[in-house]
Design a protein around this motif. Structure first.
Motif, PDB file in Angstrom:
ATOM      1  N   PRO A 520     -20.851  -5.619  -1.077  1.00 59.20           N
ATOM      2  CA  PRO A 520     -20.516  -5.757  -2.505  1.00 59.20           C
ATOM      3  C   PRO A 520     -19.064  -6.178  -2.750  1.00 59.20           C
ATOM      4  N   LEU A 521     -18.133  -5.618  -2.016  1.00 56.61           N
ATOM      5  CA  LEU A 521     -16.726  -5.952  -2.248  1.00 56.61           C
ATOM      6  C   LEU A 521     -16.422  -7.388  -1.831  1.00 56.61           C
ATOM      7  N   LEU A 522     -17.006  -7.842  -0.723  1.00 52.31           N
ATOM      8  CA  LEU A 522     -16.759  -9.217  -0.298  1.00 52.31           C
ATOM      9  C   LEU A 522     -17.444 -10.206  -1.236  1.00 52.31           C
ATOM     10  N   ARG A 523     -18.607  -9.835  -1.772  1.00 57.00           N
ATOM     11  CA  ARG A 523     -19.244 -10.700  -2.777  1.00 57.00           C
ATOM     12  C   ARG A 523     -18.386 -10.772  -4.030  1.00 57.00           C
ATOM     13  N   PRO A 530     -12.142 -16.711  -5.517  1.00 57.06           N
ATOM     14  CA  PRO A 530     -12.449 -17.557  -4.347  1.00 57.06           C
ATOM     15  C   PRO A 530     -11.209 -17.954  -3.563  1.00 57.06           C
ATOM     16  N   GLY A 531     -10.082 -18.141  -4.273  1.00 58.22           N
ATOM     17  CA  GLY A 531      -8.854 -18.483  -3.558  1.00 58.22           C
ATOM     18  C   GLY A 531      -8.408 -17.352  -2.651  1.00 58.22           C
ATOM     19  N   THR A 532      -8.464 -16.133  -3.161  1.00 57.05           N
ATOM     20  CA  THR A 532      -8.101 -14.968  -2.344  1.00 57.05           C
ATOM     21  C   THR A 532      -9.083 -14.786  -1.194  1.00 57.05           C
ATOM     22  N   TYR A 533     -10.352 -15.070  -1.450  1.00 61.58           N
ATOM     23  CA  TYR A 533     -11.359 -14.940  -0.394  1.00 61.58           C
ATOM     24  C   TYR A 533     -11.044 -15.905   0.750  1.00 61.58           C
ATOM     25  N   HIS A 534     -10.762 -17.151   0.405  1.00 64.57           N
ATOM     26  CA  HIS A 534     -10.427 -18.133   1.434  1.00 64.57           C
ATOM     27  C   HIS A 534      -9.155 -17.727   2.171  1.00 64.57           C
ATOM     28  N   GLY A 560     -10.222  -5.988   8.556  1.00 66.33           N
ATOM     29  CA  GLY A 560      -9.192  -5.490   7.649  1.00 66.33           C
ATOM     30  C   GLY A 560      -8.618  -6.595   6.794  1.00 66.33           C
ATOM     31  N   SER A 561      -8.487  -7.797   7.366  1.00 67.47           N
ATOM     32  CA  SER A 561      -7.977  -8.932   6.603  1.00 67.47           C
ATOM     33  C   SER A 561      -8.937  -9.319   5.487  1.00 67.47           C
ATOM     34  N   PHE A 562     -10.236  -9.210   5.740  1.00 61.34           N
ATOM     35  CA  PHE A 562     -11.202  -9.546   4.698  1.00 61.34           C
ATOM     36  C   PHE A 562     -11.003  -8.683   3.456  1.00 61.34           C
ATOM     37  N   TYR A 563     -10.577  -7.433   3.651  1.00 62.71           N
ATOM     38  CA  TYR A 563     -10.477  -6.491   2.531  1.00 62.71           C
ATOM     39  C   TYR A 563      -9.039  -6.231   2.088  1.00 62.71           C
TER      40      TYR A 563
END
Length: 751
Positions: A520-523, A530-534, A560-563
């Motif tokens: 859920p958090l990554l979605r 989207p910029g932060t996700y990339h 850890g970097s993903f979150y």
């Protein structure tokens, strides 16, 4: 309200310190170590401590008393030994006589005598007739003298050899002696080569009767290179003369074998479990003595077995504690990997593994001892690998092997049955090697299958080395060993979530699950920022490569970097990577407010991660990746506005720093470096390799000078390795954007 909020924060921190304090408490640690001793003592006591009974002579027994071990029946054993000695066949030994040397002596004598013109033909014949038979006897006697007492052959064998060889001596025909003086040196040389070759060949076989080999001489001589009839006839006779028996009755070896047969005869025993005294049966002197031989009488108190078991348990503890201390010294004495929480988890794993063994042992009987191979003995090693440490799992496998050899021992005459210990060691190490880099739950099943295969192979090897059981027992034994691995995998899959939730363990399997984009958090991060996700994905690639280069947890850095920037989803438009289609809102607000918004993303991220129950290491990276770094842009912007307004600044640099804490682990520090490096590279329009390298070193040096690495154990050498790895990874990721010097050839660029 502000004071109330501060008091609440202080109270929460105090509770957290109190809760985490037990993890480093020395008292708690010693209690846990004591529990290890008690676990080993009480789990092994039923298997090693003898049972005793209050039995009175000439009184009826109030229970059935079974033999706790096998005991030898002396009279029946003596009869079995005599029968075994009678069945030993006589032993014959080979004696290497090398009779070709005798031939060489004969030919040498013939060459000397034939060349002596002073001796008549008749005298030469007479000399050959007397000397050649005597040379045979002298050769045998000389062999006996030279080998007597040197340990190669025993005296009785040499005596037997001399008698038999002389009894089977070949008598050379009279006419042969008349032909010998006529031979020339050239003929003798050719004849000697053929004769020695034939004798050497025929004496290569074991011969009890020399005549057996002598019958083959004529055929071999006729097939030789000798063309003259006289030469062939003389060679035949001399070869037969030199051929001797070489296999003789070894009386001493036979006697020794009969003695060994007696010694190796298995004793006739009263089997374990046989009823020695039945309930209600009067105990006579013979029964009483037998009970005494078994050590079943409570005639006097014997505390030595209990003391031995206690010492045994302490030695087990010393092995565990010694490894923990060694690992602690390697990490600078901080016990980072082995707090009391980890020690508690280790104790629980030991309890579960030994409990599983004990449950299976309850179904084990004398007629079905192979049921013990069903025990999931590799379960503990697999759990320790995934939850704690590979080296600790290897040490524990050694201990589990000893424990299983005691628990599943069906021979009470000895403490250990290393058939089970060996199998436990094999399946445990097979599971360790199969699972130590596990990244999916299915890996546990693969490790279980590996344990099944290696367990079956080890059991089969043990069976083939010993006495083969019935075919059905063989199949059942291998089947139980194979099923053990599958049972182990099922139990580990079931227990992993329990340990992960109870102890807050972040295993590699859990990390892989958390990296799933459907979380859920990554979605939320992907759809709302989207910029932060990339950016987070890029930081994950960089930090993982850097962490693996210095031996840190690369998978933890990636996840850890993903979150780490999940807090930006609360105010996405205030962060530059999400400002592609609208103006920067910071241009229209106060620098202090901008600072508060920027700083808040770390705290907001931790709260969101807590709400979704993400493990603490992930939360720590989100909270610590900025440390207490300085927001230079907004600080200088605030200074400029104050200067333009003609006001004295009412703030300091400390007001424009992140609240921290600084990175407490290598992983948090690496993510922080990768975060800054990725943002800096993204902001460069057409970077060159030199600019990228300079920028990386500038960022790391800035953080180092600012003291951001003071609370983690990164070394300068590791920082250099991180810088080099980040440069190589960035070149790989942003290859199309990085400008190369004109003199770099296309092939070098590709490399």
């Amino acid at each position: 309200m502000a004071n109330q909020h501060i008091d609440q924060d202080h109270e929460a921190k105090t509770k957290a310190i109190g809760w985490s304090g037990w993890k480093q408490s020395g008292v708690v640690r010693w209690v846990l170590l004591l529990l290890f001793v008690l676990l080993f003592y009480f789990s092994l006591a039923p298997h090693v401590l003898p049972k005793t009974y209050n039995i009175q002579l000439n009184k009826a027994s109030d229970r059935d008393i079974q033999a706790p071990m096998e005991i030898k029946d002396e009279k029946a054993t003596l009869q079995a030994q005599e029968q075994a000695a009678e069945q030993v066949e006589p032993i014959y030994s080979i004696v290497a006589l090398r009779s070709e040397l005798l031939l060489e002596q004969v030919f040498t004598r013939m060459e000397q005598l034939n060349q002596d013109d002073q001796v008549t033909h008749e005298n030469k014949v007479a000399i050959y007739r007397s000397e050649i038979p005597q040379m045979y006897n002298d050769f045998v006697d000389q062999f006996v003298r030279s080998n007597k007492g040197n340990g190669t052959y025993n005296d009785s064998l040499l005596e037997e050899m001399a008698n038999v060889v002389k009894d089977q001596a070949y008598r050379i025909p009279e006419e042969t002696f008349y032909k010998m003086p006529q031979l020339t040196p050239v003929q003798l040389g050719d004849m000697q080569l053929v004769a020695v070759s034939i004798v050497h060949k025929l004496m290569g076989d074991s011969l009890r009767e020399a005549e057996t080999a002598r019958t083959k001489v004529a055929e071999l001589v006729n097939a030789s290179t000798l063309s003259e009839r006289k030469s062939r006839e003389i060679v035949q006779e001399l070869a037969r003369y030199a051929i001797m028996p070489n296999k003789f009755l070894d009386k001493q070896a036979t006697s020794d074998a009969r003695v060994a047969a007696k010694e190796n005869t298995p004793p006739v025993v009263i089997k374990q479990g046989d009823v020695i005294v039945h309930k209600g049966e009067v105990v006579n002197q013979e029964m009483y003595d037998r009970l005494s031989d078994f050590g079943l009488l409570q005639t006097k108190r014997n505390d030595w077995p209990q003391l031995g078991l206690l010492l045994f348990s302490v030695l087990f503890l010393i092995v565990i504690y010694g490894y923990l201390e060694h690992a602690s010294n390697l990490s600078g004495g901080k016990r980072k990997g082995y707090t009391n929480a980890q020690l508690t988890m280790l104790l629980l794993i030991y309890v579960l593994n030994i409990l599983a063994m004990s449950i299976i042992e309850l179904t084990q009987t004398q007629t079905m001892p192979y049921v013990g191979y069903l025990a999931p003995t590799a379960m503990g090693a697999m759990l320790i690998v995934m939850l704690l440490d590979v080296q600790l799992a290897a040490v524990s496998s050694f201990l589990f092997a000893i424990v299983s050899s005691i628990i599943f021992n069906t021979h009470s005459g000895r403490i250990f049955d290393f058939n089970y210990g060996f199998t436990t060691a094999v399946v445990s190490f097979a599971a360790i090697f199969a699972i130590h880099r596990a990244s999916q739950r299915s890996t546990i099943l693969k490790a279980g299958i590996m344990a099944s295969l290696f367990g079956s192979a080890s059991v089969l090897a043990i069976i083939l080395l010993g006495e083969l059981p019935a075919k059905s027992d063989l199949i059942m034994t291998v089947a139980f060993a194979f099923a053990s691995g599958l049972l182990t995998a099922i139990l580990v899959v079931g227990l992993m979530p329990f340990f992960e939730v109870t102890f807050g363990i972040l295993s590699a399997l859990k990390l892989v699950e958390l990296s799933n984009p459907n979380h859920p958090l990554l979605r939320k991060l992907l759809t709302e920022t989207p910029g932060t996700y990339h950016h987070s994905v890029m930081v994950g690639n960089l930090s993982e490569a850097a962490a693996e280069a210095i031996g840190a947890n690369g998978l933890l850095c990636r996840v850890g970097s993903f979150y780490h920037d999940i807090g930006k989803t609360k105010r996405p438009s205030y962060f530059i990577e999400n400002q592609t289609n609208y103006e920067n809102p910071h241009d229209s607000i106060e620098p202090k407010l901008s600072k508060s918004i920027i700083i808040a993303h770390a705290r907001d991220g931790v709260e969101m991660l807590k709400a979704h129950k993400l493990p603490k290491p992930i939360r720590d990276i989100a909270e610590q990746h900025h440390g207490t770094t300085f927001l230079k842009f907004f600080y200088h912007k605030a200074l400029k506005l104050a200067e333009e307004a003609g006001e004295e600044p009412d703030f300091t640099e400390e007001d424009f720093r992140y609240p921290g804490p600084k990175a407490q682990s290598k992983e948090a520090a690496i993510v922080g470096i990768a975060d800054s490096v990725e943002a800096a590279v993204r902001s460069m329009r057409s970077p060159t390799m030199e600019q990228v390298e300079s920028m990386i070193h500038k960022i790391i040096k800035g953080r180092l000078d600012d003291g951001q690495f003071n609370e983690c154990d990164l070394t300068l050498k590791e920082l250099d390795k991180i810088a080099q790895t980040l440069k190589e990874t960035i070149i790989g990721i942003f290859h199309s954007r990085i400008e190369y010097p004109e003199d770099v050839k296309p092939k070098e660029r590709l490399a």
